[in-house]
Design an enzyme around this catalytic site. Structure first.
Site, PDB file in Angstrom:
ATOM      1  N   ASP A 166       0.819  -1.207   0.000  1.00  0.00           N
ATOM      2  CA  ASP A 166       0.000   0.000   0.000  1.00  0.00           C
ATOM      3  C   ASP A 166       0.855   1.259   0.000  1.00  0.00           C
ATOM      4  O   ASP A 166       1.918   1.285  -0.624  1.00  0.00           O
ATOM      5  CB  ASP A 166      -0.967  -0.033   1.188  1.00  0.00           C
TER       6      ASP A 166
ATOM      7  N   HIS B 275      -4.050   5.054   4.181  1.00  0.00           N
ATOM      8  CA  HIS B 275      -4.780   4.057   3.389  1.00  0.00           C
ATOM      9  C   HIS B 275      -4.346   2.650   3.779  1.00  0.00           C
ATOM     10  O   HIS B 275      -5.170   1.763   4.019  1.00  0.00           O
ATOM     11  CB  HIS B 275      -4.534   4.308   1.899  1.00  0.00           C
TER      12      HIS B 275
ATOM     13  N   SER C 291     -11.271  -0.879  -1.589  1.00  0.00           N
ATOM     14  CA  SER C 291     -10.039  -0.926  -0.793  1.00  0.00           C
ATOM     15  C   SER C 291     -10.263  -1.654   0.526  1.00  0.00           C
ATOM     16  O   SER C 291      -9.357  -2.315   1.039  1.00  0.00           O
ATOM     17  CB  SER C 291      -9.533   0.487  -0.486  1.00  0.00           C
TER      18      SER C 291
END
Length: 909
Positions: free
Chosen positions: A250, A275, A445
Site C-alpha cells: 500500500d 490508506h 479498498s
C-alpha cells in the site's frame, strides 16, 4: 474488428521484414484457423508443405534459431508437447486457436514438424508485438515525456537482460526502470521509434507504461462469517490466521498501533498516508484498543511493503518467493479495464509457480466510467491490469447489509471473463489509523482485505486439518467461490462475481475434506465420483484451475480450457453456469444459464434438491495446449434451508446499541420472522418480519441485563436459533490509573449493577490478556518496566451466577513513566505488619500477620506474566502457601485485610 491474412513471405536480409496483409472477409466462425489477437483477426496460411527455414526474415533469427508463430491442425497431445520440450522446441505462449509463439533451433527438421501436425509457420510482424493502445496512439499523459514516451518492453528469455539494455543504448533508448528476476524493462523511447523497436528479434511485447497507482478507497466480521470461525466459545472454531502471514502492499508505512502488537513487520511507523493502515486493520487487526474493531485474521503476521504496480519489487518478491507471506492484498488501481497486460501475466505466473500464494485485489470504485468494453459506463470497468489476472481474486464492495455499492466496479473482464470474483463488505468500516487511532474506511479498498483476512483464516483451517501443510492458494480461492452466499442474480454475475464470502461454510468444506486435486491432458477425461447425502437441499460442484499465463495482449486470455459435466444417479447430465458477454447492458445483466464455458478457468454446476446417490464429475481437457493442467474439484452440500450465523456463539452486547442479525437462507419461499429472547427461550419478542430473499436485519438491543440472550429465525417449517447464549450488559465506566510503581500498578473503575466480579486486562506480547479477577472496583497488578513500556489496560464485569459477562472496555493507555503513590498510613501499617518467609523459597512459604489486630485475610499469588497462580483464605494470623509446583522466578503475593492490600515480591528457587 480487423481481419488479416498472411501472404506468401520472402527472405530479405537488407531490410526489416513486413508481412503483407490483405482484407479478409472470412469470419472466425467460418475458419477454425483464424486467430484472435487484440482487435485483429488473423488468417494463418496453410504453408507447411512448402515451408523452408530460409524463408524466415532476419528479424526472426534469435539465439541460433527462430522465433515466430506456429499453428497446428489441432491442439497437440501431451505426448507431442513433451516431445517438443525434450528436443528444445519451445512452445513459449499459447494464442487461441492451436497457435503458439515458438522458438525452434535452426536445425529443426521441417519434416518432423509436418509429422507432428504443424499446419503453419509465420514470423511475428512488429505490429503484433505492440499493445492496442500503442498501435492506436492512445498514450496517457503519464507516459508522455516531451517527444518521448514511457513503455514497458518484455524480451525473450533466450537473451540476457544486460545484452538487451546494451543493445538498446546503441539505439539511443534509455532504461527508465529495470526489474529484478524479470524480462520486463521500462524504457524512455523517442515517439517515432516504435516500429523499429518492435522489429528487434529479442522483443516479445511492448505496451504503454502502467497508469499511475490510485488507492481504491472512499461491520465486516459477521457478514463475512469470520466471527463463526474465530470464536470465544470453549471448543469452538479458533481460526484467526495463526501461522499464516499476510502482506499489505500500500501507501508506505503503517502507523504504530496496539492492534498489531508483536505481529507487524516491514514498514512500521507513524506518518504518511493512512490508506494502508485501514487495509491492515480490516485484514489483521486484533481489536486490542477497541474490541469491536477486530479484523478478520487477528492472529496472522502482518508484513507491510510499498505498493509497486509491477509486482516485481524486491520487498514483495523476497517475501513471496521464500513463502514467508502467503496472502497479499493490493487495494490500488492502474487504469481501467486494461486488458491482459504484462502485469496480469506477472501475477498469474507468480500464482502458478508459487503454489501457496494468493493475490487479493480490490475490483475498483470506477463504476460510472466507460472503459471501452462497449456497454456504456455501468459495465466493464474493473480497474488495473493486475486485476484482469485469471488466478487472482478481484473483490466487489458492499455495505454492511450486503447491498452493492454504486461505485463498485463491474465486469466483465476485457475478454468477457467473470470479474469481480467475489464480494465483501467494505463501505463505511471503522479500521485502524496511525498512532493508535481509528478511521472510517471504505470502498473496494476495504472489501479486498476482508477477503484476504478470511483467506488467512482458511489457510489456518487447512493447516490444522492437514498436519501443518500449507494449502494451495488456488484451492482456497476455489473454496471461497464455491461456498459464497448467492447475491445479485442467481448464479455468478458481473456485479458480485460468485457472491458474498461465507467464511463459515468455507471452513466447514475444509474440515470435511470436500475437495480433491488431479491433472488433465489434451483430449482426455477424468471422472470423479462423489456421494450426495440424503437431505441435501443444494449441491454445488466446482472445477477450478490456476491457468497458465497468457501472452500479453491475448483475448481471450484463457490458455488451458477444461470442461465440467455432472452426471446424476439417473444418468441426467448437468452443465455449468454461463453468462452472456455480449456488450449490451441488458445481456450483461441477464441471469446465468447453463451451457459450455470456453472463457473462464472456473466452472460450477449447482443442483437444487438433488437426489441422494453417486454423482460423476467429468473433467475434460477440451483444449490443453500447455499441459498437463492441475485442477481442483470442490463441492458443497447445503442441508439446512435456514441457518442463523450471527449471533450464534458467546457474544457480549450493550443495551440500546444496534446489532445486525445475519443468516443464510437457501430455497426459502416464506417470509422470515426474526425474534429475540432474554430468558433462554422461555419467551420471545419480535424484531422484524422480512422477505425470504433478505439475509439480515438490524436490532436495537433491549435495555436489560442477562446472560440468557438468544436469537431465533423462522420461515414456514424452517427454524434456527443461536447455538450459545449471548450476554447483554453495560461495561464498567470511569476506568482510571491510580498509580504506576516500578513493579506494579493500581487501577479503579465504577461499579456495574449486578456484577459479582471484574476481569482485568493488560496488553501481553500480542493481545489483551486477563491478569486478574476481583470482586472490588480496584486492583493492583504486576507490570513490566513502566519506564520504557506503555501500559494498555481494560476491564469487564461479570456475573457467573446469572451467566453474563460484559464487553471489555475500550483500552486505556498509560504512556511510559512512573506515577507511584506513596502508601497511606493504614496501608503502611499493613505492609509493615506482613511477614513473608522464607524468601527465596522452594516448597512452601508462610504469610504471617505480626499485629494480632489483623486477621482473616485473603492471599493472591500472581506470576511475572500477570497470571493468577492461586488464591486462598486464611483464618487467624498465619497461612502456608504450597509453591512446590511453581517454576523458578519472580512472583507477587497480594494480601488483603479489611479492604486494605499490600503486595510482596516472592522469589521461587
Amino acid at each position: 474488428m480487423k481481419n488479416f491474412t498472411f501472404s506468401t513471405f520472402l527472405k530479405c536480409k537488407s531490410v526489416s521484414f513486413l508481412a503483407m496483409v490483405l482484407i479478409c472477409s472470412i469470419s472466425f466462425a467460418q475458419n477454425p484457423y483464424t486467430i484472435q489477437f487484440q482487435d485483429e483477426s488473423i488468417d494463418m496460411p496453410e504453408n507447411i508443405d512448402t515451408f523452408q527455414w530460409d524463408q524466415m526474415p532476419e528479424n526472426s533469427e534469435l539465439a541460433n534459431g527462430y522465433v515466430g508463430w506456429v499453428q497446428f491442425y489441432q491442439t497437440p497431445t501431451q505426448d507431442i508437447q513433451d516431445l517438443f520440450a525434450s528436443n528444445n522446441l519451445q512452445l513459449l505462449d499459447y494464442i487461441p486457436h492451436q497457435t503458439y509463439l515458438f522458438y525452434f533451433p535452426a536445425n529443426t527438421s521441417v519434416q518432423f514438424l509436418r509429422q507432428s501436425g504443424v499446419r503453419s509457420i509465420v514470423p511475428v510482424e512488429g505490429r503484433f508485438k505492440l499493445s492496442q493502445d500503442l498501435k492506436n496512439g492512445n498514450i496517457g499523459e503519464w507516459a508522455a515525456v516531451g517527444n518521448h514516451i514511457l513503455v514497458t518492453l518484455q524480451h525473450h528469455d533466450l537473451v540476457d537482460t544486460q545484452f538487451v539494455i546494451d543493445d538498446l543504448a546503441t539505439k539511443q533508448i534509455s532504461v527508465h526502470e529495470q526489474y529484478r528476476d524479470s524480462n520486463n524493462i521500462d524504457l524512455l523511447i523517442p515517439n517515432n521509434c516504435l516500429d523499429a523497436l518492435s522489429e528487434l528479434p529479442y522483443v516479445k511485447w511492448v505496451e504503454v507504461i502502467v497508469a499511475p497507482s490510485v488507492p481504491d478507497d472512499t461491520r465486516g466480521r459477521s457478514i463475512h462469517r469470520a466471527n463463526n470461525i474465530d470464536t470465544e466459545t470453549t471448543g469452538g472454531r479458533k481460526y484467526d490466521g495463526t501461522g499464516v502471514a499476510v502482506m499489505c502492499r500500500d501507501d508506505g508505512a503503517v502507523g504504530i498501533h496496539v492492534d498489531f502488537e508483536g505481529r507487524a513487520y516491514g514498514l512500521v511507523g507513524n506518518g504518511g498516508g493512512t490508506h494502508g493502515d485501514g487495509v491492515s486493520g480490516i485484514m489483521a487487526g486484533a481489536g486490542n484498543f477497541y474490541p469491536t474493531r477486530k479484523g478478520m485474521a487477528s492472529g496472522s503476521d502482518l508484513h507491510i511493503v510499498n505498493y509497486v504496480a509491477s509486482f516485481l519489487d524486491s520487498a514483495t518478491l523476497n517475501l513471496i518467493n521464500a513463502n514467508t507471506v502467503q496472502v497479499t492484498n493490493s487495494s490500488y488501481s492502474n487504469g481501467c479495464n486494461a486488458g491482459y497486460t504484462t502485469i496480469a501475466r506477472t501475477v498469474d505466473t507468480q500464482m502458478t509457480t508459487l503454489p501457496n500464494l494468493l493475490h487479493v485485489f480490490s475490483a475498483g470504485n470506477s463504476n460510472g466510467l466507460n472503459c471501452g468494453y462497449g456497454a456504456g459506463n455501468q459495465w466493464g470497468n474493473v480497474t488495473g491490469g493486475h486485476k484482469q489476472g485469471k488466478n487472482v481474486i478481484a473483490t466487489a464492495n458492499t455495505n454492511y447489509l450486503g447491498v452493492l455499492e454504486g461505485s463498485s466496479s463491474r465486469g466483465p473482464a476485457h475478454d468477457g471473463r467473470i470479474k469481480p470474483d467475489i464480494a465483501a463488505h467494505g463501505q463505511g468500516q471503522l479500521s485502524t489509523s496511525n498512532n493508535h487511532t481509528y478511521q472510517t474506511f471504505g470502498g473496494t479498498s476495504a472489501a479486498a482485505p476482508g477477503i484476504a483476512g478470511v483467506s488467512a483464516q482458511l489457510y489456518q483451517a487447512y493447516m490444522d486439518e492437514n498436519g501443518g501443510t500449507m494449502p494451495s492458494g488456488s484451492l482456497i480461492k476455489a473454496i471461497l467461490m464455491n461456498t459464497a452466499n448467492d447475491y445479485g442474480n442467481v448464479g455468478p454475475d458481473f456485479k458480485f462475481g460468485w457472491g458474498m464470502v461465507n467464511g463459515l461454510r468455507a471452513a466447514m468444506a475444509i474440515e470435511d475434506g470436500r475437495h480433491l486435486t488431479d491433472d488433465i491432458t489434451q483430449g482426455n477425461t477424468n471422472t470423479h465420483s462423489i456421494s450426495v447425502p440424503a437431505g441435501t437441499i443444494q449441491a454445488r460442484f466446482m472445477v477450478y484451475w490456476a491457468d497458465a499465463p497468457a501472452t500479453a495482449g491475448a483475448s481471450p486470455a484463457l490458455v488451458n480450457d477444461l470442461d465440467l459435466v455432472v452426471t446424476d444417479p439417473g444418468a441426467g447430465t448437468h452443465l455449468p453456469w454461463v453468462l452472456d458477454t455480449t456488450p449490451n447492458p441488458a445481456n450483461l445483466d441477464t441471469p446465468a444459464t447453463n451451457g459450455v464455458d470456453h472463457l473462464n478457468n472456473v466452472e460450477q454446476v449447482l443442483l437444487n434438491n438433488p437426489a441422494a446417490g453417486t454423482y460423476d464429475i467429468d473433467v475434460t481437457g477440451f483444449n490443453v495446449p500447455m499441459g498437463p493442467q492441475e485442477y481442483f474439484v470442490v463441492w458443497e452440500f447445503i442441508t439446512e434451508n435456514l441457518v442463523l450465523t450471527y449471533p450464534t456463539e458467546v457474544e457480549t452486547f450493550i443495551p440500546n446499541e444496534t446489532q445486525t442479525i445475519h443468516w443464510d437462507a437457501t430455497n426459502i419461499v416464506s417470509n422470515i420472522l426474526v425474534e429475540y429472547s432474554t430468558d433462554n427461550g422461555a419467551s420471545w419478542s419480535t424484531i422484524a418480519t422480512v422477505a425470504p430473499t433478505q439475509k439480515n436485519v438490524n436490532w436495537s438491543v433491549e435495555d436489560v441485563q442477562t446472560g440468557e440472550g438468544l436469537i431465533r429465525i423462522t420461515s414456514g417449517a424452517f427454524q434456527d436459533q443461536s447455538n450459545e447464549n449471548f450476554s447483554i450488559s453495560r461495561f464498567p465506566a470511569g476506568l482510571t490509573v491510580d498509580s504506576v510503581c516500578p513493579t506494579e500498578a493500581t487501577f479503579s473503575w465504577n461499579a456495574v449493577a449486578g456484577a459479582e466480579t471484574y476481569d482485568f486486562y493488560i496488553l501481553g506480547a500480542e493481545y489483551m490478556e486477563i491478569v486478574g479477577n476481583t470482586a472490588n472496583t480496584t486492583i493492583t497488578v504486576p507490570i513490566p518496566d513502566p519506564t520504557t513500556n506503555d501500559i494498555w489496560y481494560g476491564v469487564a464485569a461479570r456475573n457467573d451466577t446469572e451467566g453474563w459477562v460484559s464487553r471489555r472496555t475500550n483500552s486505556g493507555r498509560h504512556t511510559s513513566g512512573l506515577d507511584c503513590v506513596v502508601l497511606g498510613v493504614e496501608d503502611s501499617v499493613l505492609a509493615s505488619n506482613v511477614s513473608l518467609y522464607p524468601n527465596p523459597a522452594a516448597d512452601q512459604v508462610f504469610v504471617s500477620l505480626i499485629d494480632s489486630s489483623f486477621n482473616n485475610f485473603e492471599i493472591t499469588v500472581i506470576n511475572s506474566l500477570g497470571q493468577t497462580m492461586q488464591t486462598l483464605s486464611a483464618n487467624g494470623n498465619e497461612a502456608a502457601i504450597n509453591i512446590s509446583n511453581y517454576t523458578t522466578g519472580l512472583y507477587f503475593v497480594t494480601i488483603e485485610v479489611d479492604g486494605q492490600t499490600t503486595t510482596k515480591k516472592l522469589v521461587v528457587k
